[in-house]
Enzyme design. Structure first.
Site, PDB file in Angstrom:
ATOM      1  N   SER A 225      -8.915  28.683 -35.372  1.00 38.36           N
ATOM      2  CA  SER A 225      -7.634  28.900 -36.041  1.00 38.36           C
ATOM      3  C   SER A 225      -7.062  27.570 -36.527  1.00 38.36           C
ATOM      4  O   SER A 225      -7.718  26.864 -37.277  1.00 38.36           O
ATOM      5  CB  SER A 225      -6.682  29.640 -35.088  1.00 38.36           C
ATOM      6  N   GLU A 345      -9.933  39.792 -38.781  1.00 37.85           N
ATOM      7  CA  GLU A 345      -9.019  38.731 -38.348  1.00 37.85           C
ATOM      8  C   GLU A 345      -7.578  39.214 -38.138  1.00 37.85           C
ATOM      9  O   GLU A 345      -6.995  39.092 -37.066  1.00 37.85           O
ATOM     10  CB  GLU A 345      -9.019  37.598 -39.377  1.00 37.85           C
ATOM     11  N   HIS A 440      -8.743  38.378 -34.822  1.00 39.88           N
ATOM     12  CA  HIS A 440      -8.613  36.927 -34.724  1.00 39.88           C
ATOM     13  C   HIS A 440      -8.649  36.484 -33.261  1.00 39.88           C
ATOM     14  O   HIS A 440      -7.940  37.016 -32.412  1.00 39.88           O
ATOM     15  CB  HIS A 440      -7.277  36.525 -35.355  1.00 39.88           C
TER      16      HIS A 440
END
Length: 553
Positions: A225, A345, A440
């Protein structure tokens, strides 16, 4: 006799010196209280017979960025006398509490300490020359820490026989806001202070890691991330090759590096909402007060601006070029790259905000910067290719590709144009019994071997399925193989999966070979090719600038 009388004492003295030197080395490798000497002084860590690992925690790599150093570039740690205790984690970086990132107990109970620039090392051996893996945590550059249990490096270090390093860096207003707008040239580069911290930590690793059994010429930086976005930004600093030799970018790319224009607009809006026009109004405020003001200001900002405010910026001071431009130019051709995303995600955020699932694909705010024809094409194709999905799920898939997968592909394409050392993966494991798919961050528990966390995500699970453990071991083996050789080709336990993995090729526009991490593991050429194709003519130039995209209207 004179020769003997002179030489023999010298030999005795030399032999004794050698013995003392060996004794010093043995003492430094004492498994009860291991001591390592680094450039700044001596460190005492711990050794676990059970894990077979040495641990050195909370090692300062920079001075506390307080007082005159607040909002400034980090300064290397000073030398210290005696032996520094590095048996406990250092404080987390100052931040607002976010329950999704950890508990207050995991954060150490204090979220206002600015003396947090430290790193942690797990190593199987103090005398070998092992591959080094340096982890940058995610959290939107606003939250989280290297000390939370989900990022402990024991499992990776032990299974992969590598030296694992993690680090803290400044977050939010302390690390990613442009103070030069209210403080002048003295604060130039402050918008990337968090990246500066990371770079200084990586330099510390390069200079000192040999004392911990690591190879300073074989360093892999990896992050997820915002950690991956920050590493991507480093590719535009002109210094990346001096800091690491390989890079793994998990769900974060060069696309999130902001343009100067976009960054200035967001930062000015942030200061306006804080009611601040001069650095003198905030430079001496307690961290707790600054965090409160930060959070209050964020409430009045656009959703997309909140998501991007604390991302790195091409400021020409720290990040001197747009990362994707640097990659295309060949500046990074000697850095092996593994890049990828999860399959779904943005579905993660529907857990926090279920109303996201009410969004119609054609109404997504993120697509409004695209030409009308492009918006209609994207919406229609995604809906047609997902007939069983709810509109909100289709919307999240569009946004996932727009913000994560397509930018990752652009980086791999750019790198492959200059060198055959870019590799692509996608994490596909769907959470059983959930509509989230592979959201995610869902690969992290597998990567760090936190199988209890995997089980907790699966409703009704009373034990860890063997296939989950195998996927975890596969990911650890693949990541550490990449760190060791620059190729994500590992000697996996299962013969069939080992043979499948062997077919993976470096990414190229002709093959688009992609590793699909699932149970079982697969390799596919150009997965979701239609969705990739419809973005091929859109002007993603490697950084997020709504003005750039809107120019094609």
């Amino acid at each position: 006799m004179k020769f003997v009388s002179r030489v023999f004492p010298a030999l005795i003295i030399g032999f004794c010196s050698m013995q003392l030197s060996w004794a010093d080395q043995d003492a430094s490798a004492d498994k009860v209280k291991p001591i390592v000497k680094v450039n700044e002084g001596k460190l005492q860590g711990t050794y676990s017979e059970k894990d077979g690992l040495y641990k050195f925690l909370g090692i300062p790599y920079a001075k506390a960025p307080v007082g005159k150093l607040r909002f400034k570039a980090p300064v290397p740690a000073e030398h210290w006398a005696g032996v520094k205790d590095t048996t406990k984690f250092g404080p987390v970086s100052a931040q607002a509490f976010d329950e999704h990132e950890g508990t207050m107990e995991e954060f150490g109970g204090d979220l206002t300490n600015e003396d947090s620039l430290s790193l942690n090392i797990w190593t199987p051996n103090l005398k070998e020359k092992l591959p080094v893996m340096v982890w940058l945590h995610g959290g939107g550059n606003a939250h989280s820490s290297a000390r939370v249990p989900g990022y402990h490096g024991d499992m990776i270090a032990r299974r992969g026989n590598v030296v694992f390093v993690s680090l803290n860096y400044r977050l939010g207003i302390f690390g990613f806001i442009d103070m030069s707008l209210i403080g002048g040239p003295e604060y130039a580069g402050s918008v990337n202070n968090g990246v500066r911290d990371q770079m200084l930590a990586l330099k510390w690793v390069r200079d000192n890691i040999a004392r911990f059994g690591g190879d300073p010429d074989n360093i892999t930086a990896f992050g997820e991330s915002s950690g991956a976005s920050d590493l991507s930004a480093m590719l535009g600093t002109g210094q990346a090759k001096t800091l690491f030799d390989k890079v793994i970018l998990q769900s974060g790319s060069a696309f999130l590096t902001r343009s100067p224009k976009s960054s200035a607009r967001m930062n000015r809006g942030f200061f306006e909402r804080m009611g601040v026009t001069s650095i003198d109004q905030i430079k001496d405020l307690p961290a707790s007060v600054l965090i409160e003001k930060q959070e209050e200001a964020l409430k009045g900002m656009l959703e997309t601006d909140v998501d991007l405010l604390f991302q790195p910026t091409m400021d020409s001071v720290v990040v001197k070029d747009f990362p994707l431009d640097a990659i295309r130019r060949g500046d990074t051709k000697d850095i092996n790259m593994l890049v990828g995303t999860t399959k779904n995600e943005l579905m993660l955020y529907t857990e926090y905000d279920p109303q996201l699932l009410d969004r119609q694909p054609e109404d997504l705010p993120e697509l409004q910067v695209l030409p009308w024809v492009a918006r209609e094409a994207v919406s229609s194709i995604y809906k047609w290719n997902r007939p069983d999905m709810k509109p909100g799920q289709v919307s999240m898939d569009i946004y996932s590709d727009f913000a994560f997968r397509i930018p990752a592909i652009r980086m791999a394409e750019a790198q492959s144009a200059n060198a055959q050392n870019a590799w692509m993966y996608r994490f596909d494991w769907p959470i059983p019994g959930s509509e989230l798919g592979a959201p995610h961050g869902s690969e992290l528990a597998f990567l760090f071997g936190r199988m209890d966390d995997v089980q907790a995500k699966v409703k009704g699970a009373t034990s860890v399925a063997p296939s989950w453990t195998q996927l975890s071991e596969n990911i650890q083996d693949i990541w550490t193989a990449f760190a060791r050789t620059g190729r994500p080709i590992a000697n996996l336990k299962d013969p069939h999966e080992r043979d499948v993995l062997a077919t993976l090729e470096p990414y190229s526009e002709s093959s688009r070979s992609t590793l699909l991490l699932n149970t079982p593991l697969e390799v596919e050429s150009d997965p979701a090719w239609l969705e990739r194709f419809i973005y091929s003519s859109m002007p993603f130039n490697g950084y997020f600038d709504e003005d750039e995209l809107a120019e094609s209207e």
